[in-house]
Design a protein around this motif. Structure first.
Motif, short mmCIF file in Angstrom:
data_model
loop_
_atom_site.label_atom_id
_atom_site.label_comp_id
_atom_site.label_asym_id
_atom_site.label_seq_id
_atom_site.Cartn_x
_atom_site.Cartn_y
_atom_site.Cartn_z
N LEU A 157 46.77 34.24 52.47
CA LEU A 157 47.49 33.20 51.72
C LEU A 157 47.43 31.90 52.50
CD1 LEU A 157 49.41 32.19 49.47
CD2 LEU A 157 51.32 33.08 50.86
N LYS A 161 37.82 35.17 51.28
CA LYS A 161 38.60 35.09 50.04
C LYS A 161 40.06 34.91 50.38
CE LYS A 161 35.52 37.83 47.07
NZ LYS A 161 35.24 36.73 46.12
N TYR A 162 40.76 34.13 49.54
CA TYR A 162 42.16 33.83 49.84
C TYR A 162 42.87 33.31 48.59
CZ TYR A 162 39.44 29.53 50.62
OH TYR A 162 38.55 28.50 50.51
N HIS A 163 44.19 33.48 48.62
CA HIS A 163 45.06 32.86 47.63
C HIS A 163 45.48 31.49 48.17
CE1 HIS A 163 45.18 36.79 45.85
NE2 HIS A 163 45.93 37.30 46.82
N ALA A 214 40.61 25.38 44.06
CA ALA A 214 40.36 26.42 43.06
C ALA A 214 39.22 26.03 42.14
CB ALA A 214 41.63 26.67 42.26
N VAL A 231 38.61 31.32 46.04
CA VAL A 231 40.04 31.21 45.76
C VAL A 231 40.39 32.21 44.66
CG1 VAL A 231 41.90 29.71 44.99
CG2 VAL A 231 40.07 28.79 46.43
N GLU A 232 41.21 33.19 45.00
CA GLU A 232 41.47 34.30 44.07
C GLU A 232 42.63 34.00 43.13
OE1 GLU A 232 40.04 38.29 46.17
OE2 GLU A 232 41.74 37.38 47.23
N LYS A 233 43.77 33.60 43.65
CA LYS A 233 44.94 33.27 42.84
C LYS A 233 45.45 31.90 43.28
CE LYS A 233 45.08 37.66 41.38
NZ LYS A 233 45.01 38.17 40.01
N VAL A 234 46.11 31.20 42.36
CA VAL A 234 46.59 29.85 42.64
C VAL A 234 48.07 29.76 42.28
CG1 VAL A 234 46.26 27.39 42.21
CG2 VAL A 234 44.31 28.95 42.08
N GLN A 294 40.93 30.92 37.68
CA GLN A 294 41.80 31.91 38.32
C GLN A 294 43.11 32.06 37.55
OE1 GLN A 294 40.54 29.15 39.74
NE2 GLN A 294 39.65 29.60 41.74
N LEU A 312 54.47 36.08 43.53
CA LEU A 312 53.15 36.04 44.16
C LEU A 312 52.67 37.45 44.49
CD1 LEU A 312 50.94 34.18 45.14
CD2 LEU A 312 52.08 34.06 47.35
N SER A 327 49.17 39.35 43.23
CA SER A 327 48.15 39.80 44.18
C SER A 327 47.75 41.25 43.94
CB SER A 327 48.66 39.66 45.62
OG SER A 327 49.74 40.53 45.86
#
Length: 299
Positions: A56, A121-123, A138, A145-148, A245, A294, A298
């Protein structure tokens, strides 16, 4: 300016650094290229190889450096994530010789940082100005970028929204609001960001200490950053490309800097949006409640 041992801001800064350290993060600096150095708080290198937790990245807003904006989140998130907390350029000890001043440049720089750290890879979670940076990261790297999470950040801010903010603050220039030089200006910013009753109780000498300690460094460059924001258009058109995302929008329903209506408008620019607002919360207090949301994203 008061000596550091008499300054509450300086003393509290020591406490914040200890909080980050006790959460397992270390203060690090990385040269991402020949011109730019970014300071960050990150796990020790041996921790990243031993622990297989999701990553994160926390991106702070305009104002003080990252330790002043993410203390509670770092304490909550580190058991569940490998947390990286960079100081954006010209905040804290992050510096550049480049003439670039846009939030796009900030996004590119954080992306280079994560590449240097070999994080694939990261949020990303950004608040206020950090939300602008998170949006661009993103958009540029959908494979990384996996989640925002965008928390109380008007990336869809129009000229009309800008003028309305100036009217609420009773100021003529956005610079006086975002980069206060006096106790009166900081009181105006804080009045919109937190409880009016709370700010009325704080004496001027206390606020002046914070202005001197937290807002005076790199003032010229930070003014250039404000003028370099590309997402705030000169008219009332909003030009945002939808993100690929999953995007979580977190807002306070009493936010007076970026009102809740902006969150509903921003929701239309995400392909996979989630919107959650924190009841009776304002600009600075909403993101302390985002952990459970969050974590669900994830999974």
């Amino acid at each position: 300016m008061a000596p550091s041992f008499l300054s509450f801001a300086s003393l509290y800064g020591v406490y914040l650094r200890r909080c980050f350290a006790s959460s397992g993060l270390t203060s690090q600096s990385t040269d991402i290229d020949d011109e730019t150095t970014i300071h960050l708080w990150a796990p020790k290198p041996d921790q990243t190889t031993q622990e297989r937790k999701p990553v994160l990245v926390l991106l702070h807003g305009f104002g003080p450096s990252a330790i002043w904006q993410w203390r509670r989140q770092v304490q909550f998130f580190t058991p569940y994530f490998q947390v990286y907390v960079p100081d954006l350029i010209f905040f804290g000890n992050s510096m550049t010789k480049s003439k670039e001043r846009s939030e796009v440049f900030q996004a590119v720089s954080v992306g280079k940082l994560m590449e240097k750290l070999q994080v694939k890879k990261y949020h990303v979670m950004g608040t206020s100005y950090g939300g602008f940076v998170a949006y661009h990261m993103a958009k540029m790297w959908p494979d990384k970028v996996e989640k925002v999470v965008i928390a109380s950040s008007g990336v869809n801010m129009s000229k009309a929204d800008n003028m309305a903010l100036l009217k609420r603050s009773n100021l003529e220039n956005i610079e006086d609001f975002m980069l206060p030089e006096t106790a009166t200006q900081l009181r105006t910013l804080t009045r919109l960001a937190v409880s009016k009753r709370m700010i009325a109780m704080i004496p001027d000498f206390f606020l002046n200490d914070f202005v001197n300690q937290l807002y005076s460094e790199n003032r010229k460059e930070k003014l250039e950053l404000l003028k370099g924001v590309t997402l705030v258009q000169g008219d009332d058109t909003v030009k945002l490309a939808p993100l690929q995302q999953d995007v979580l929008l977190v807002w306070g329903d009493q936010d007076q800097i970026f009102p809740l209506k902006m969150a509903y408008e921003l929701k239309e620019y995400a392909l996979h949006p989630y919107l959650d607002w924190i009841h009776s919360s304002n600009y600075y207090f909403i993101i302390i409640n985002v952990l459970y949301i969050l974590l669900s994203l994830s999974c």
